[in-house]
Design a protein around this motif. Structure first.
Motif, PDB file in Angstrom:
ATOM      1  N   ASN A  89     -10.989   3.678   7.016  1.00 33.03           N
ATOM      2  CA  ASN A  89      -9.551   3.940   6.896  1.00 33.03           C
ATOM      3  C   ASN A  89      -8.740   2.664   7.089  1.00 33.03           C
ATOM      4  N   TRP A 120      -6.671   0.842   4.116  1.00 41.20           N
ATOM      5  CA  TRP A 120      -5.232   0.650   4.335  1.00 41.20           C
ATOM      6  C   TRP A 120      -4.857  -0.808   4.115  1.00 41.20           C
ATOM      7  N   ALA A 164       1.107   6.084   3.608  1.00 35.58           N
ATOM      8  CA  ALA A 164       1.227   7.470   3.139  1.00 35.58           C
ATOM      9  C   ALA A 164      -0.108   7.980   2.607  1.00 35.58           C
ATOM     10  N   GLU A 165      -0.842   7.128   1.898  1.00 33.97           N
ATOM     11  CA  GLU A 165      -2.151   7.536   1.385  1.00 33.97           C
ATOM     12  C   GLU A 165      -3.119   7.803   2.533  1.00 33.97           C
ATOM     13  N   ALA A 201      -2.235   8.676   5.618  1.00 35.58           N
ATOM     14  CA  ALA A 201      -1.762   9.869   6.336  1.00 35.58           C
ATOM     15  C   ALA A 201      -2.171  11.154   5.626  1.00 35.58           C
ATOM     16  N   SER A 202      -2.347  11.085   4.309  1.00 35.75           N
ATOM     17  CA  SER A 202      -2.753  12.279   3.554  1.00 35.75           C
ATOM     18  C   SER A 202      -4.240  12.580   3.706  1.00 35.75           C
ATOM     19  N   GLY A 203      -4.955  11.698   4.398  1.00 34.17           N
ATOM     20  CA  GLY A 203      -6.398  11.899   4.534  1.00 34.17           C
ATOM     21  C   GLY A 203      -7.125  11.646   3.232  1.00 34.17           C
ATOM     22  N   HIS A 204      -6.557  10.802   2.385  1.00 38.35           N
ATOM     23  CA  HIS A 204      -7.119  10.461   1.071  1.00 38.35           C
ATOM     24  C   HIS A 204      -7.181  11.680   0.150  1.00 38.35           C
ATOM     25  N   THR A 205      -6.304  12.641   0.374  1.00 36.45           N
ATOM     26  CA  THR A 205      -6.305  13.846  -0.461  1.00 36.45           C
ATOM     27  C   THR A 205      -5.174  13.845  -1.491  1.00 36.45           C
ATOM     28  N   ASN A 206      -4.203  12.954  -1.346  1.00 35.07           N
ATOM     29  CA  ASN A 206      -3.149  12.831  -2.352  1.00 35.07           C
ATOM     30  C   ASN A 206      -3.725  12.011  -3.505  1.00 35.07           C
ATOM     31  N   LEU A 216      -1.612   8.895  -4.993  1.00 34.49           N
ATOM     32  CA  LEU A 216      -1.628   7.672  -4.186  1.00 34.49           C
ATOM     33  C   LEU A 216      -3.024   7.064  -4.160  1.00 34.49           C
ATOM     34  N   ASN A 217      -4.037   7.923  -4.079  1.00 31.99           N
ATOM     35  CA  ASN A 217      -5.422   7.437  -4.129  1.00 31.99           C
ATOM     36  C   ASN A 217      -5.677   6.658  -5.412  1.00 31.99           C
TER      37      ASN A 217
END
Length: 518
Positions: free
Chosen positions: A142, A146, A213-214, A216-221, A224-225
Motif C-alpha cells: 500500500n 501510494w 483516494a485510491e 482509501a478505497s482499498g484498491h476497489t475504485n 482510480l486504480n
C-alpha cells in the motif's frame, strides 16, 4: 568550414573600418533573439499540444468508463475501454521516452533472462497465496503503490498544467536545496537549486490526493486504480527501453512462452491456472492491472471475480516494442526547419561581417556558400547518427567527445535519438505497431469470449506486433537496416549540429574582434 568563405569580403582589422561598418552590421552574439530563432531549444513531447490531446483522451476514457449506464450496456463494452487505455498508455510512454536523457536499456542477455525471473516471481506469489493465506505484504505494498502513484500522477500532470495555465505555469519559483539531495539529468552533477512553476504545486497536490483516494478505497475504485496503473506503465516505458530489435524478438518471444505456459500448461503441471490465481487474488492487490466491472451472471474462468481485467504486462511488454519503433522513426526523421534555421543563422552571421563596399555578387556568393555549408553540416550529422545506429557508436555532439556506447550485454544508456516534433509526422513503424497491438488484443478478447477461458494476451499480441515491424521493413526494403539498428543516444543530433555551427561562427567572430583590437 569558415575557412572556405572569401575572407576579402570581411571587415578589415582596423578600428576605423570597424566603426564605419558598425551601423550596417550586427554581430551574431549581439542579437540573441535571432540566435534563439535559428537554434531552437531541444523539443520535449510533454510540452507539445500533442501531449495535451493524448492525456485528454486518457482522462476522457477513464471518465466514460466510470458512467454506470455504460458499464452494463453490453457484454463487450470492456473491449474498447481496455484497448483505448492500453494504446493511449503506450502512446504517452513512447513519446515521453523520446527525449528522456536517462533510460535503462534492456540488453540481449537481460531479455533472455526476463522470462525466467518473471516465472520465479509469479510462482513465488502463487506459493504465498496458496499456502500462506495469512501472510500479508499489503501494508508495504500500500505504501509503495501510494508513493509511485503520487509520483506518476504528479509527473504526468505537471507539464500539461504548465501549458494550460499561462503565467501560472511559468517556472518562477526557485528553492535552494542541500547539495547531494538531487542530481541533474546526467545522474552525476548535483543540483543546488530547484526551479518550478506555481502550477507544479497544484500537480503535486492532485497527485497526493488521487493516490490517497485510491488507497482509501482499498484498491476497489477501478477508475482510480486504472489511472494510476496507466500512468505507472507510461513511466516504465519512458524510463526503460530495448536496445535493438534483436533484443525485442528475444524478449517478446520468451515472454510469450512464459504467458502461454502459466495460463495453459500450469493446470496440467501444477494443478491450477497459476496466472489466473495470482491475477484475481485479493491477498495482493494494487494498481498492477486494468479493471472493468463484469456483467452479472457471467460464465467461464474467474466468473466470481467482479471485474474483467488486463494485466499491465500485456501493455508494457508490447509497449517496449512500440517505443523502440518510435525511437527508430526518430533516428530516421528529417527536420528541414532545423536545417533551414542553421542556414539562416550562417547567412546572418556572414552578412554582418561583409564590407559595406562589397559588390552584390560577392555578397551573394559569400552568404550562399555559408548557408550551404551550414545546411549540409546538419544533414551530414543526421546521416552520421543514422550510421551510428548500425554499429552502436555514440557520438556526443554536445561536448565534442566520442565514445562507444555499450554493447548488447551492457544496459546503461544516457540520451535519446536525434528528434524534434518532425517525428510526429514520420512515424512509419510506430503507428503500424499500434494498429497491430489493437488487432492482437481484440483477437485475445474474442478468443476469451468464445472459449470462456482466460487467454494469454501475448500469444496474440506478440506475433501481430512483430509481424507489423517485419512487414513495414520488407515493404521499404530495409529489413537488414532495421535488424541491425541499435538505439544510440545523441541528445538530438540535428539541434546539436545547428548549435555547433553557431558556436563555430561565434568563435570566428571573436577571433576577428581580437584581430581588430590588436
Amino acid at each position: 568550414m569558415q575557412e572556405s568563405l572569401p575572407r576579402t569580403l570581411f571587415t578589415p582589422a582596423t578600428s576605423s573600418s570597424s566603426s564605419s561598418s558598425s551601423s550596417a552590421s550586427t554581430s551574431p552574439s549581439s542579437s540573441p533573439s535571432a540566435a534563439a530563432a535559428a537554434v531552437p531549444a531541444p523539443w520535449r513531447w510533454e510540452d507539445s499540444e500533442d501531449a495535451i490531446v493524448a492525456y485528454g483522451v486518457l482522462f476522457a476514457v477513464l471518465a466514460l468508463g466510470a458512467i454506470p449506464a455504460l458499464q452494463g450496456s453490453t457484454k463487450l463494452v470492456d473491449l474498447p475501454y481496455f484497448v483505448s487505455l492500453a494504446i493511449t498508455t503506450i502512446y504517452i510512454g513512447a513519446h515521453r521516452g523520446l527525449t528522456t536523457k536517462q533510460r535503462q536499456q534492456i540488453s540481449i542477455k537481460e531479455g533472455a533472462l526476463a522470462p525466467v525471473f518473471a516465472s520465479v516471481s509469479l510462482f513465488g506469489l502463487y506459493i504465498i497465496i496458496k499456502y500462506f493465506p495469512d501472510f500479508s505484504l499489503q501494508t508495504f505494498l500500500n505504501a509503495y503503490f501510494w508513493l509511485i502513484g503520487s509520483i506518476a500522477i504528479t509527473g504526468s500532470t505537471a507539464p500539461v498544467l504548465r501549458q494550460l495555465t499561462g503565467d501560472f505555469g511559468q517556472k518562477s519559483v526557485t528553492l535552494d536545496i542541500p547539495e547531494g539531495w538531487l542530481a541533474e539529468d546526467d545522474g552525476v552533477t548535483s543540483m543546488t537549486k530547484v526551479t518550478f512553476a506555481p502550477s507544479d504545486i497544484v500537480a503535486l497536490t492532485l497527485g497526493l490526493a488521487l493516490a490517497s483516494a485510491e488507497l482509501a478505497s482499498g484498491h476497489t475504485n477501478f477508475t482510480l486504480n486504472n489511472l494510476i496503473a496507466c500512468l505507472v506503465a507510461s513511466d516504465i516505458l519512458q524510463l526503460v527501453g530495448l536496445r535493438s530489435f534483436r533484443t525485442a524478438v528475444l524478449l517478446l518471444a520468451g515472454l510469450l512462452i512464459y504467458d502461454v505456459f502459466w495460463v495453459f500448461a500450469s493446470p496440467s503441471v501444477i494443478g491450477e491456472n497459476v496466472m489466473m490465481t495470482v491475477a484475481t487474488s485479493d491477498i495482493i492487490t494494487g494498481p498492477t492491472r486494468l479493471l472493468f466491472p463484469r456483467l452479472a451472471g457471467g460464465t467461464g474462468e474467474a466468473a466470481s471475480f467482479p471485474f474483467s481485467l488486463l494485466g499491465l504486462g500485456d501493455i508494457a511488454v508490447p509497449g517496449l516494442l512500440a517505443c523502440l519503433a518510435l525511437r527508430y522513426d526518430g533516428s530516421r526523421s528529417t527536420d528541414m526547419r532545423i536545417r533551414a534555421a542553421a542556414a539562416a543563422e550562417a547567412f546572418t552571421s556572414v552578412f554582418s561581417q561583409i564590407q559595406p563596399g562589397a559588390t552584390g555578387r560577392q555578397i551573394a556568393d559569400a552568404t550562399a556558400d555559408a548557408a550551404d555549408a551550414a545546411y549540409d553540416n546538419v544533414a551530414d550529422l543526421e546521416l552520421k547518427q543514422r550510421n551510428n545506429t548500425i554499429n552502436g557508436v555514440n557520438e556526443n555532439q554536445e561536448n565534442g567527445t566520442s565514445s562507444a556506447s555499450e554493447g548488447e550485454d551492457g544496459s546503461a544508456s544516457v540520451g535519446g535519438p536525434p528528434v524534434s516534433d518532425a517525428v510526429l509526422y514520420q512515424r512509419v513503424y510506430f503507428m503500424p505497431v499500434l494498429v497491430a497491438y489493437v488487432v492482437g488484443l481484440t483477437t485475445a478478447f474474442a478468443a476469451n469470449s468464445i472459449t470462456g477461458l482466460g487467454q494469454p494476451a501475448l500469444l496474440y499480441i506478440v506475433p501481430s506486433t512483430l509481424s507489423a515491424v517485419a512487414l513495414v521493413a520488407l515493404s521499404r526494403s530495409e529489413f537488414g537496416r532495421v535488424w541491425a539498428y541499435t538505439d544510440v543516444p545523441s541528445f538530438g543530433a540535428a539541434v546539436a549540429a545547428a548549435a555547433a555551427f553557431k558556436k563555430e561562427m561565434n568563435d570566428d567572430n571573436s577571433k576577428t574582434s581580437d584581430d581588430k583590437s590588436n
